[in-house]
Design an enzyme around this catalytic site. Structure first.
Site, PDB file in Angstrom:
ATOM      1  N   ALA A 143     -16.510  12.797   4.706  1.00  0.00           N
ATOM      2  CA  ALA A 143     -16.443  13.978   3.848  1.00  0.00           C
ATOM      3  C   ALA A 143     -15.033  14.252   3.339  1.00  0.00           C
ATOM      4  CB  ALA A 143     -16.977  15.189   4.583  1.00  0.00           C
ATOM      5  N   GLN A 163     -21.240  21.021   7.284  1.00  0.00           N
ATOM      6  CA  GLN A 163     -21.773  21.712   8.463  1.00  0.00           C
ATOM      7  C   GLN A 163     -23.153  22.330   8.208  1.00  0.00           C
ATOM      8  OE1 GLN A 163     -20.507  21.214  11.275  1.00  0.00           O
ATOM      9  NE2 GLN A 163     -18.404  20.576  10.840  1.00  0.00           N
ATOM     10  N   SER A 194     -21.051  14.197   5.622  1.00  0.00           N
ATOM     11  CA  SER A 194     -20.439  13.285   6.586  1.00  0.00           C
ATOM     12  C   SER A 194     -21.471  12.867   7.628  1.00  0.00           C
ATOM     13  CB  SER A 194     -19.278  14.017   7.271  1.00  0.00           C
ATOM     14  OG  SER A 194     -18.731  13.221   8.276  1.00  0.00           O
ATOM     15  N   HIS A 243     -20.870  11.475  10.733  1.00  0.00           N
ATOM     16  CA  HIS A 243     -20.568  11.630  12.168  1.00  0.00           C
ATOM     17  C   HIS A 243     -20.811  13.056  12.672  1.00  0.00           C
ATOM     18  CE1 HIS A 243     -16.491  13.596  12.377  1.00  0.00           C
ATOM     19  NE2 HIS A 243     -16.414  13.170  11.128  1.00  0.00           N
ATOM     20  N   CYS A 271      -9.154  19.147  12.876  1.00  0.00           N
ATOM     21  CA  CYS A 271      -8.195  18.530  11.949  1.00  0.00           C
ATOM     22  C   CYS A 271      -6.863  19.268  11.917  1.00  0.00           C
ATOM     23  CB  CYS A 271      -8.763  18.477  10.541  1.00  0.00           C
ATOM     24  SG  CYS A 271     -10.076  17.287  10.433  1.00  0.00           S
TER      25      CYS A 271
HETATM   26  C1  PLP Z   1     -16.532  21.526   6.672  1.00  0.00           C
HETATM   27  C2  PLP Z   1     -15.954  20.153   6.831  1.00  0.00           C
HETATM   28  N1  PLP Z   1     -15.604  19.462   5.735  1.00  0.00           N
HETATM   29  C3  PLP Z   1     -15.084  18.228   5.819  1.00  0.00           C
HETATM   30  C4  PLP Z   1     -14.891  17.608   7.034  1.00  0.00           C
HETATM   31  C5  PLP Z   1     -14.291  16.222   7.073  1.00  0.00           C
HETATM   32  O1  PLP Z   1     -15.275  15.279   7.427  1.00  0.00           O
HETATM   33  P1  PLP Z   1     -14.884  13.779   7.803  1.00  0.00           P
HETATM   34  O2  PLP Z   1     -14.463  13.792   9.236  1.00  0.00           O
HETATM   35  O3  PLP Z   1     -16.156  13.001   7.576  1.00  0.00           O
HETATM   36  O4  PLP Z   1     -13.803  13.343   6.898  1.00  0.00           O
HETATM   37  C6  PLP Z   1     -15.241  18.297   8.204  1.00  0.00           C
HETATM   38  C7  PLP Z   1     -14.991  17.686   9.522  1.00  0.00           C
HETATM   39  O5  PLP Z   1     -14.234  18.147  10.326  1.00  0.00           O
HETATM   40  C8  PLP Z   1     -15.793  19.596   8.104  1.00  0.00           C
HETATM   41  O6  PLP Z   1     -16.143  20.299   9.184  1.00  0.00           O
END
Ligand code: PLP
Length: 379
Positions: free
Chosen positions: A69, A180, A198, A200, A323
């Protein structure tokens, strides 16, 4: 082990793992090769694209496989900004987006000279819809608002947001980060121009994602290379991973309502018990929020101390978005909600799954209560 951090990532579904391993062994050929080995690999990946499109109610040509994502968000937002910059350089997002959206807008503003507005939220994390309406202008080319917030679980009213955007400026594109929401609440792609997903987060592979782009939206590609992914994302296809997306999604959508009801009952139970504890306040509002996420603060306690004390009991939760977990400042989402400093600085996020058991939450609550009695408060 009691894992209560499913928002961060999920364990790999065994069916997905087994099929992925056999794909890696048997279908290694380049999907763009003209001989039969390549054609077989390509046809598996295209089947996955068609099935994914079918489950999401869109066309296969509107599904672009990505590495996750973060990439989907970057590809959608930057791709759209660069594509339509001759129409205008004004972009809108919310103050509580995931870092892969937030930092993309910061970069577009600071490096590429776009004008960006960040729409505020109230104390419950609800988006100020009036402010959104007021901010959309003639030169607004993109609005990007997430569906379910990953820190407090607030659900944004995408239907209403679409209405506002279309009424104010028919040409403005709407992108929604649906990470989410997928597999948890219904997603309706007819409301949006672009959406990010995403694997995972739904018991699939890390490094696997999808970007939905409707037919009437064009993007400047971030990866300029070959013909792969309709020229929007060049490079040799990660075929085994992309092939697994459809199966991952099918499993995630199976019994979605039942899973939701079950998780909601766990969430209500934990919330009820937590609210009886001194010094604990809820940051996730009861209304308009996903039951999969519960954010609360233990006022006066350092959240990292609680996290590690729980870890010593093999209980896993997080303090804020994973993150941004290595940064020392308070969460951007909680800061945007203007929560008192003592609340924003002591937040803990737990997240549930249909795999979570009643025994696990009981054990978690027992450990948390013990920890709050034994560790020292901050001065
Ligand atoms: C709302 C949201 N957007 C984007 C992401 C990023 O996803 P990815 O780990 O697949 O890059 C996350 C993951 O932490 C997320 O919770």
């Amino acid at each position: 082990m009691i894992y209560l951090d499913y928002v961060s990532t999920t364990p790999l579904n065994k069916e997905v793992k087994n099929m992925y391993q056999s794909l890696l062994n048997d279908y290694f050929a380049n999907a763009d090769s003209l001989y039969s080995l390549g054609l077989q690999t390509s046809s598996l990946m295209e089947k996955s694209r068609s099935l994914t499109a079918q489950m999401l109610g869109v066309k296969p040509t509107e599904i672009i496989f990505t590495s996750g994502a973060s990439e989907s968000n970057n590809a959608a937002i930057k791709g759209c900004a660069f594509q339509y910059q001759n129409r205008g350089k004004h972009l809108i997002t919310s103050a509580i987006e995931h870092s892969s959206v937030h930092n993309t807008f910061i970069q577009l503003r600071d490096v590429f000279g776009f004008d960006v507005d960040f729409i505020s939220v109230n104390e419950q994390g609800m988006l100020d819809l009036q402010e959104l309406e007021d901010k959309i202008r003639e030169d607004t080319i993109l609005v990007s608002i997430m569906y379910v917030n990953n820190e407090i679980g607030i659900i944004n009213p995408i239907h209403k947001i679409r209405e506002i955007v279309s009424q104010k400026n028919k040409k403005t594109k709407l992108h929604v980060d649906m990470v989410q929401a997928l597999g948890k609440i219904p997603v309706d792609l007819s409301l949006v121009d672009l959406a990010s997903f995403s694997a995972h987060k739904i018991y699939g592979l890390k490094g696997s994602g999808v970007l939905y782009k409707n037919e009437s939206t064009s993007l400047v590609p971030l990866i300029s290379a070959g013909q792969q992914e309709y020229g929007i994302r060049g490079g040799t296809s990660n075929t085994a991973t992309h092939t697994m997306f459809a199966k991952t999604l099918r499993l995630a959508l199976e019994n979605q309502n039942q899973k939701y009801q079950y998780v909601q009952s766990l969430n209500h139970y934990v919330r009820k018990v937590l609210m009886t504890l001194d010094d604990v306040v809820m940051n996730t509002p009861e209304m308009n929020s996903s039951p999969y996420i519960l954010n609360f603060s233990c006022i006066g306690y350092k959240p990292e101390v609680i996290l590690h004390a729980l870890e010593a009991q093999e209980c896993y939760v997080s303090t804020k978005s994973t993150c941004s977990s290595h940064k020392n400042d308070v969460s951007r989402t909680l800061a945007a909600m203007h929560l008192p400093d003592a609340v924003a600085r002591s937040a803990i996020r737990m997240s549930f799954s249909d795999l979570t058991t009643q025994n696990e939450v009981e054990e978690f609550l027992f450990h948390l209560k013990t920890i709050l009695k034994t560790i020292k408060k901050q001065r």
